[in-house]
Write an enzyme that holds these catalytic residues in place. Structure first.
Site, short mmCIF file in Angstrom:
data_model
loop_
_atom_site.label_atom_id
_atom_site.label_comp_id
_atom_site.label_asym_id
_atom_site.label_seq_id
_atom_site.Cartn_x
_atom_site.Cartn_y
_atom_site.Cartn_z
N HIS A 199 2.40 -5.59 -14.05
CA HIS A 199 0.94 -5.49 -13.58
C HIS A 199 0.83 -4.19 -13.18
O HIS A 199 -0.22 -3.72 -12.45
CB HIS A 199 0.55 -6.46 -12.50
CG HIS A 199 -0.93 -6.47 -12.23
ND1 HIS A 199 -1.24 -5.94 -11.17
CD2 HIS A 199 -2.08 -7.13 -12.80
CE1 HIS A 199 -2.77 -6.41 -11.09
NE2 HIS A 199 -2.85 -6.80 -12.22
N LYS A 255 0.68 0.09 -12.61
CA LYS A 255 -0.15 1.17 -13.26
C LYS A 255 0.11 2.18 -12.64
O LYS A 255 -0.04 2.91 -11.65
CB LYS A 255 -1.78 0.87 -13.12
CG LYS A 255 -2.49 -0.39 -13.56
CD LYS A 255 -2.27 -1.25 -12.22
CE LYS A 255 -3.30 -2.57 -12.31
NZ LYS A 255 -3.05 -3.51 -13.20
N ASP A 268 6.06 15.33 -16.59
CA ASP A 268 7.11 16.44 -16.39
C ASP A 268 7.91 16.24 -15.21
O ASP A 268 8.39 17.24 -14.75
CB ASP A 268 6.33 17.55 -16.30
CG ASP A 268 5.61 17.99 -17.58
OD1 ASP A 268 5.78 17.51 -18.74
OD2 ASP A 268 4.75 19.06 -17.50
N HIS A 280 -12.32 -3.43 -8.33
CA HIS A 280 -10.89 -3.64 -8.91
C HIS A 280 -9.81 -3.11 -7.81
O HIS A 280 -8.66 -3.04 -8.09
CB HIS A 280 -10.77 -3.53 -10.14
CG HIS A 280 -9.62 -3.95 -10.88
ND1 HIS A 280 -8.34 -2.91 -11.52
CD2 HIS A 280 -8.86 -5.22 -11.09
CE1 HIS A 280 -7.29 -3.71 -11.84
NE2 HIS A 280 -7.64 -4.92 -11.73
#
Length: 439
Positions: A144, A146, A151, A357
């Protein structure tokens, strides 16, 4: 160093490593189309622009972990101009291998319902490396998290999935930290764990190999200059099985942040349950709830909680929220709860959209940005990450640029907006959904 509990000592950092990188922190948020704030309201960089910038500055590598991918309207059989930003991002990501940028994507084997995305197939054909991680098999959960790492020196962390709706249809909150290799290299250890668990027949090691260990945690955070101001930072991870030696668990990080608040605590999460959500038999899970009540009752911390509310909300959550709101009736206790409602308007044809959210909190000196809703499952079987920042400025001029000051302003904007309603406003459910206060 092993994780251990600690309250006031959490930020002393007597043995913290220092970092000379010119680290900079930028809030990245998604404001759904049709959600309009007052003209003078606080504004931040959009998630879309932040992600596009990260793609454009990538020189050698880009690692992304995301629950699922749905960057085109076609994925969910929707034709709407608000899907365009996602489609542009998909095109730009596909160009990176031509620029000799190595791109790796770790995603969950379980995808979001009602979508048939071809994004990862398209990206794989363009030379991007893809691994699906079966956390359902590994620990009965999903990936779940994110996160982006560019780099090994720029990072994104936040609530937004790789979904066009997360750019234009869902309210999201994240942050980009630029030019901070010390932080990014530590974040990379979390990504590498996901990446290696995507191999066939992989299992969660116990103990984890030393490569995954970290020295940066709530006892010894990384000391950096962030937007020119001294800061102490570390990443947390969930669940505990995904925390190698030295990594603070996400639950411990959140509870520690609550426990060290002295003046105020502003929380914005999509869901709040002191229970499990997805188990056949419900488990009572009071850890965050206990810390919130103790902060309000014993230390008189002013607490404000802003919870997402939409047509898919489990209405039983309201009972838990009302029990917290009721604490405000106790002398010297200040506990307020509101619901943030994104108006549906003309977007009724778009499924699983029009919701707040976000997953963050801020106190007088701590800023936390995470990826998990606040219920048992997200901290015990599902992967997530959090970024903890302790930052105090010497003067008011600097204070405006600190991470916690930026999050405080953002929270207050939302709390005082027309889109926030009290629990009492929901007593007449005949207007549900999204007609409360003209929404």
């Amino acid at each position: 160093m092993e994780n251990s509990s600690g309250g006031e000592k959490a930020w002393e950092g007597l043995h913290s490593a220092t970092c000379d990188d010119p680290c900079s922190f930028v809030v990245a948020e998604s404001v759904p189309d049709g959600l309009v704030y007052d003209e003078n309201a606080t504004k931040y960089e959009s998630t879309y622009n932040s992600w596009l910038k990260l793609i454009n500055i990538a020189n050698s590598s880009l690692d992304i972990a995301s629950f699922y991918w749905t960057l085109t309207g076609h994925d969910i059989n929707v034709t709407d101009p608000t899907s365009k930003p996602g489609e542009i991002l998909l095109q730009e990501l596909g160009k990176l291998p031509l620029k000799n940028v190595s791109v790796r994507i770790a995603s969950s084997t379980l995808s979001f319902p009602h979508q048939h995305s071809t994004d990862l197939k398209i990206l794989k054909e363009k030379g991007i490396h893809i691994r699906k991680v079966n956390f359902q098999k590994l620990m009965n959960g999903v990936l779940h998290t994110k996160l982006w790492i560019v780099d090994k020196k720029h990072i994104y962390i936040g609530s937004a999935n790789m979904d066009w709706r997360a750019l234009t249809q869902v309210k999201e909150l994240g942050a980009v930290v630029y030019n901070c290799s010390c932080l990014a290299n530590d974040f990379s250890k979390i990504f590498e764990a996901y990446w290696n668990l995507g191999l066939p027949n992989a299992t969660i090691p116990s103990p984890w190999p030393s490569f995954y260990s970290t020295n940066f945690n709530k006892e010894t955070p990384l000391e950096v200059k962030l937007n020119g101001t001294a800061a102490k930072m570390y990443f947390s991870s969930s669940p505990a099985r995904m925390c190698p030696k030295g990594r603070t668990s996400d639950l411990d990080a959140i509870i520690n942040g609550i426990n060290t608040a002295k003046e105020f605590l502003y929380v914005s999460v999509m869901e709040y349950f002191p229970t499990s959500r997805f188990l056949q038999h419900v488990i009572y899970w009071p850890y965050i709830d206990d810390s919130l009540r103790k902060a309000a009752i014993e230390r008189h911390v002013h607490i404000q909680m802003l919870i997402g509310y939409w047509k898919h909300t489990d209405k039983s959550m309201l009972a838990y929220l009302r029990s917290l709101q009721a604490l405000g009736n106790i002398k010297k206790v200040h506990f307020d709860v509101k619901l943030f409602i994104v108006p549906v308007g003309k977007f009724r044809n778009i499924p699983y959209a029009r919701v707040c959210h976000t997953k963050y909190f801020v106190t007088e000196n701590v800023a936390y940005i995470g990826t998990s809703n606040w219920s048992y499952d997200y901290f015990n079987s599902t992967t997530g990450v959090g970024l903890l920042i302790n930052q105090t400025a010497e003067n008011n001029e600097e204070a405006g640029d600190t991470a916690h000051h930026q999050l405080k302003r953002l929270f207050q904007r939302d709390w005082n907006s027309n889109y926030s309603v009290t629990l009492d406003d929901l007593k007449d459910n005949s207007n549900f959904p999204f007609k409360i206060n003209g929404l």
